[in-house]
Design a protein around this motif. Structure first.
Motif, PDB file in Angstrom:
ATOM      1  N   SER A 263       6.721  47.331 -18.423  1.00  0.00           N
ATOM      2  CA  SER A 263       7.756  47.282 -17.385  1.00  0.00           C
ATOM      3  C   SER A 263       8.899  48.402 -17.542  1.00  0.00           C
ATOM      4  O   SER A 263       9.455  48.970 -16.531  1.00  0.00           O
ATOM      5  CB  SER A 263       8.615  46.135 -17.960  1.00  0.00           C
ATOM      6  OG  SER A 263       8.995  46.052 -19.165  1.00  0.00           O
ATOM      7  N   GLU A 264       8.976  49.041 -18.869  1.00  0.00           N
ATOM      8  CA  GLU A 264      10.057  50.403 -19.041  1.00  0.00           C
ATOM      9  C   GLU A 264       9.399  51.385 -18.009  1.00  0.00           C
ATOM     10  O   GLU A 264      10.224  52.110 -17.420  1.00  0.00           O
ATOM     11  CB  GLU A 264       9.909  50.429 -20.340  1.00  0.00           C
ATOM     12  CG  GLU A 264      11.375  51.373 -20.786  1.00  0.00           C
ATOM     13  CD  GLU A 264      11.307  51.535 -22.286  1.00  0.00           C
ATOM     14  OE1 GLU A 264      12.538  51.103 -22.815  1.00  0.00           O
ATOM     15  OE2 GLU A 264      10.342  51.492 -23.052  1.00  0.00           O
TER      16      GLU A 264
ATOM     17  N   HIS B  52      15.567  48.462 -15.442  1.00  0.00           N
ATOM     18  CA  HIS B  52      14.577  47.422 -16.218  1.00  0.00           C
ATOM     19  C   HIS B  52      14.756  46.051 -15.974  1.00  0.00           C
ATOM     20  O   HIS B  52      13.648  45.331 -15.992  1.00  0.00           O
ATOM     21  CB  HIS B  52      14.697  48.172 -17.565  1.00  0.00           C
ATOM     22  CG  HIS B  52      13.282  47.592 -18.544  1.00  0.00           C
ATOM     23  ND1 HIS B  52      13.568  47.311 -19.978  1.00  0.00           N
ATOM     24  CD2 HIS B  52      12.105  47.080 -18.179  1.00  0.00           C
ATOM     25  CE1 HIS B  52      12.418  46.828 -20.392  1.00  0.00           C
ATOM     26  NE2 HIS B  52      11.581  46.808 -19.209  1.00  0.00           N
ATOM     27  N   ARG B  53      16.044  45.900 -16.080  1.00  0.00           N
ATOM     28  CA  ARG B  53      16.318  44.384 -15.968  1.00  0.00           C
ATOM     29  C   ARG B  53      15.754  43.909 -14.706  1.00  0.00           C
ATOM     30  O   ARG B  53      15.471  42.621 -14.777  1.00  0.00           O
ATOM     31  CB  ARG B  53      18.007  44.079 -15.961  1.00  0.00           C
ATOM     32  CG  ARG B  53      18.393  42.760 -15.565  1.00  0.00           C
ATOM     33  CD  ARG B  53      20.023  42.862 -15.636  1.00  0.00           C
ATOM     34  NE  ARG B  53      20.644  43.636 -14.816  1.00  0.00           N
ATOM     35  CZ  ARG B  53      20.751  43.489 -13.420  1.00  0.00           C
ATOM     36  NH1 ARG B  53      20.432  42.091 -12.866  1.00  0.00           N
ATOM     37  NH2 ARG B  53      21.213  44.245 -12.691  1.00  0.00           N
TER      38      ARG B  53
ATOM     39  N   ARG C 274      12.218  43.081 -15.009  1.00  0.00           N
ATOM     40  CA  ARG C 274      11.692  42.143 -15.956  1.00  0.00           C
ATOM     41  C   ARG C 274      11.929  40.726 -14.868  1.00  0.00           C
ATOM     42  O   ARG C 274      11.418  39.823 -15.069  1.00  0.00           O
ATOM     43  CB  ARG C 274      12.787  42.118 -17.056  1.00  0.00           C
ATOM     44  CG  ARG C 274      12.517  43.268 -18.262  1.00  0.00           C
ATOM     45  CD  ARG C 274      12.991  42.741 -19.391  1.00  0.00           C
ATOM     46  NE  ARG C 274      14.429  42.657 -19.531  1.00  0.00           N
ATOM     47  CZ  ARG C 274      15.446  43.418 -19.543  1.00  0.00           C
ATOM     48  NH1 ARG C 274      15.164  44.707 -19.787  1.00  0.00           N
ATOM     49  NH2 ARG C 274      16.725  43.119 -19.604  1.00  0.00           N
ATOM     50  N   GLN C 275      13.060  40.632 -14.230  1.00  0.00           N
ATOM     51  CA  GLN C 275      13.240  39.424 -13.372  1.00  0.00           C
ATOM     52  C   GLN C 275      12.235  39.366 -12.445  1.00  0.00           C
ATOM     53  O   GLN C 275      11.864  38.143 -12.160  1.00  0.00           O
ATOM     54  CB  GLN C 275      14.482  39.843 -12.669  1.00  0.00           C
ATOM     55  CG  GLN C 275      15.864  39.600 -13.391  1.00  0.00           C
ATOM     56  CD  GLN C 275      17.151  39.834 -12.516  1.00  0.00           C
ATOM     57  OE1 GLN C 275      17.266  40.470 -11.557  1.00  0.00           O
ATOM     58  NE2 GLN C 275      18.358  39.596 -13.462  1.00  0.00           N
TER      59      GLN C 275
ATOM     60  N   ARG D  77       9.119  37.670 -14.169  1.00  0.00           N
ATOM     61  CA  ARG D  77       9.475  36.280 -14.473  1.00  0.00           C
ATOM     62  C   ARG D  77       9.208  35.589 -13.251  1.00  0.00           C
ATOM     63  O   ARG D  77       8.698  34.370 -13.147  1.00  0.00           O
ATOM     64  CB  ARG D  77      11.041  36.111 -15.145  1.00  0.00           C
ATOM     65  CG  ARG D  77      10.971  36.463 -16.457  1.00  0.00           C
ATOM     66  CD  ARG D  77      12.237  36.099 -17.591  1.00  0.00           C
ATOM     67  NE  ARG D  77      13.528  36.650 -16.678  1.00  0.00           N
ATOM     68  CZ  ARG D  77      14.111  37.714 -17.118  1.00  0.00           C
ATOM     69  NH1 ARG D  77      13.484  38.612 -18.027  1.00  0.00           N
ATOM     70  NH2 ARG D  77      15.028  38.288 -16.435  1.00  0.00           N
TER      71      ARG D  77
ATOM     72  N   GLU E 265       5.436  35.457 -12.582  1.00  0.00           N
ATOM     73  CA  GLU E 265       4.611  35.303 -13.728  1.00  0.00           C
ATOM     74  C   GLU E 265       3.414  34.572 -13.440  1.00  0.00           C
ATOM     75  O   GLU E 265       2.363  34.925 -14.159  1.00  0.00           O
ATOM     76  CB  GLU E 265       5.455  34.766 -14.872  1.00  0.00           C
ATOM     77  CG  GLU E 265       4.637  34.842 -16.170  1.00  0.00           C
ATOM     78  CD  GLU E 265       5.685  34.547 -17.511  1.00  0.00           C
ATOM     79  OE1 GLU E 265       5.341  35.162 -18.481  1.00  0.00           O
ATOM     80  OE2 GLU E 265       6.670  34.018 -17.158  1.00  0.00           O
TER      81      GLU E 265
ATOM     82  N   PHE F  28       4.473  40.947 -24.017  1.00  0.00           N
ATOM     83  CA  PHE F  28       5.559  41.798 -24.276  1.00  0.00           C
ATOM     84  C   PHE F  28       5.959  42.291 -25.712  1.00  0.00           C
ATOM     85  O   PHE F  28       5.308  41.567 -26.725  1.00  0.00           O
ATOM     86  CB  PHE F  28       7.017  41.146 -23.760  1.00  0.00           C
ATOM     87  CG  PHE F  28       7.390  39.749 -24.561  1.00  0.00           C
ATOM     88  CD1 PHE F  28       8.058  39.960 -25.608  1.00  0.00           C
ATOM     89  CD2 PHE F  28       6.857  38.511 -24.008  1.00  0.00           C
ATOM     90  CE1 PHE F  28       8.378  38.589 -26.219  1.00  0.00           C
ATOM     91  CE2 PHE F  28       7.228  37.504 -24.670  1.00  0.00           C
ATOM     92  CZ  PHE F  28       8.081  37.438 -25.675  1.00  0.00           C
TER      93      PHE F  28
ATOM     94  N   SER G   5      15.674  43.647 -26.018  1.00  0.00           N
ATOM     95  CA  SER G   5      15.096  43.136 -24.896  1.00  0.00           C
ATOM     96  C   SER G   5      13.584  43.368 -24.624  1.00  0.00           C
ATOM     97  O   SER G   5      12.947  44.069 -25.305  1.00  0.00           O
ATOM     98  CB  SER G   5      15.839  44.258 -23.648  1.00  0.00           C
ATOM     99  OG  SER G   5      14.986  45.422 -23.451  1.00  0.00           O
ATOM    100  N   LYS G   6      13.048  42.404 -23.861  1.00  0.00           N
ATOM    101  CA  LYS G   6      11.630  42.422 -23.744  1.00  0.00           C
ATOM    102  C   LYS G   6      10.966  43.547 -22.626  1.00  0.00           C
ATOM    103  O   LYS G   6      11.546  43.960 -21.955  1.00  0.00           O
ATOM    104  CB  LYS G   6      11.056  41.011 -22.992  1.00  0.00           C
ATOM    105  CG  LYS G   6      11.353  39.863 -23.906  1.00  0.00           C
ATOM    106  CD  LYS G   6      10.830  38.609 -22.891  1.00  0.00           C
ATOM    107  CE  LYS G   6      11.043  37.207 -23.811  1.00  0.00           C
ATOM    108  NZ  LYS G   6      10.354  36.046 -23.126  1.00  0.00           N
TER     109      LYS G   6
ATOM    110  N   TYR H  67       7.670  44.445 -21.214  1.00  0.00           N
ATOM    111  CA  TYR H  67       6.323  43.829 -20.738  1.00  0.00           C
ATOM    112  C   TYR H  67       5.225  44.699 -20.895  1.00  0.00           C
ATOM    113  O   TYR H  67       5.265  45.884 -20.337  1.00  0.00           O
ATOM    114  CB  TYR H  67       6.485  42.984 -19.235  1.00  0.00           C
ATOM    115  CG  TYR H  67       7.357  41.627 -19.479  1.00  0.00           C
ATOM    116  CD1 TYR H  67       6.539  40.608 -19.620  1.00  0.00           C
ATOM    117  CD2 TYR H  67       8.609  41.798 -19.342  1.00  0.00           C
ATOM    118  CE1 TYR H  67       7.345  39.450 -19.909  1.00  0.00           C
ATOM    119  CE2 TYR H  67       9.254  40.489 -19.327  1.00  0.00           C
ATOM    120  CZ  TYR H  67       8.732  39.356 -19.454  1.00  0.00           C
ATOM    121  OH  TYR H  67       9.493  38.208 -19.503  1.00  0.00           O
TER     122      TYR H  67
END
Length: 222
Positions: A19-20, A30-31, A34-35, A38, A41, A52, A65-66, A68
């Motif tokens: 994800s990064e 990045h936030r 991640r959203q 989720r 998912e 992750f 932070s995660k 993924y």
């Protein structure tokens, strides 16, 4: 920039991106990525369970932070949920290229392992039929690795964190495998010609290393 990774060099590892990486190359936060993961998912999990890791805190600051890990299908699907900006389009193309290249490398290694198994048996048979005692199996294995790629089997196992009971050959690159198999054939031939261990070692040392691999050996403190 590398976009696609493997957890280890094991021959059947599944390539993934993160994800990064997606956030960086698609030029989004990045936030936000991640959203999105989720939110969708359930869709992503149709192509494998999302996993992750937790990011590291640098210099004692910030929060973890995660990050993924997404396989090819998951990453491809996730990108379709992003706005089709110019950075996203360029990233899509490069990601496809790198996933394809990584899969081709993995496939080549798997095919080579299939070819190499009977070669390994030939060397084992040659050692046995020549009447060498059991401990010579390890000596010949280390000689093979050292003269083929520049490091013995124990060193490769240590640096690549290959657990006991796991086959080292499953963690070698295509070029490393090719060098090992070539050397195994040569050793088997020399054994069949009646040479002893020291004579074979001398012949191989005179020939030089087939493919000098690069391993970062741990430093020893005194």
């Amino acid at each position: 920039m590398d976009l696609v990774f493997l957890e280890s060099l094991k021959v059947d590892e599944v390539p993934f991106t993160t994800s990064e990486v997606i956030a960086d190359r698609a030029e989004v936060e990045h936030r936000a990525v991640r959203q999105l993961i989720r939110k969708y998912e359930d869709d992503l999990n149709e192509f494998g369970k999302t996993t992750f890791e937790m990011s590291k805190i640098t210099k004692g600051r910030g929060r973890k932070s995660k990050i993924y890990h997404l396989n090819e299908e998951q990453a491809t699907l996730l990108i379709t949920y992003l706005d089709n900006t110019e950075p996203v389009r360029q990233f899509k193309k490069e990601l496809v290229k790198q996933f394809f290249a990584m899969k081709q490398e993995q496939l080549s290694r798997q095919m080579l392992r299939g070819v190499g198994k009977p070669l390994r048996k030939n060397l084992t048979d040659a050692i046995k039929e020549a009447g060498f005692s059991h401990h010579f199996y390890k000596h010949f294995t280390n000689l093979c690795y050292k003269s083929a790629i520049g490091f013995n089997a124990s060193q490769v196992r240590k640096v690549r964190d290959i657990k006991r009971g796991k086959n080292i050959l499953d963690y070698l690159t295509k070029k490393e495998q090719e060098a090992i198999y070539k050397r195994e054939q040569q050793i088997a031939t020399l054994i069949e010609l009646g040479l002893d261990y020291e004579q074979i070692k001398s012949v191989l040392n005179d020939g030089g290393i087939i493919y000098q691999t690069t391993l970062k050996m741990p430093q020893i403190s005194y």
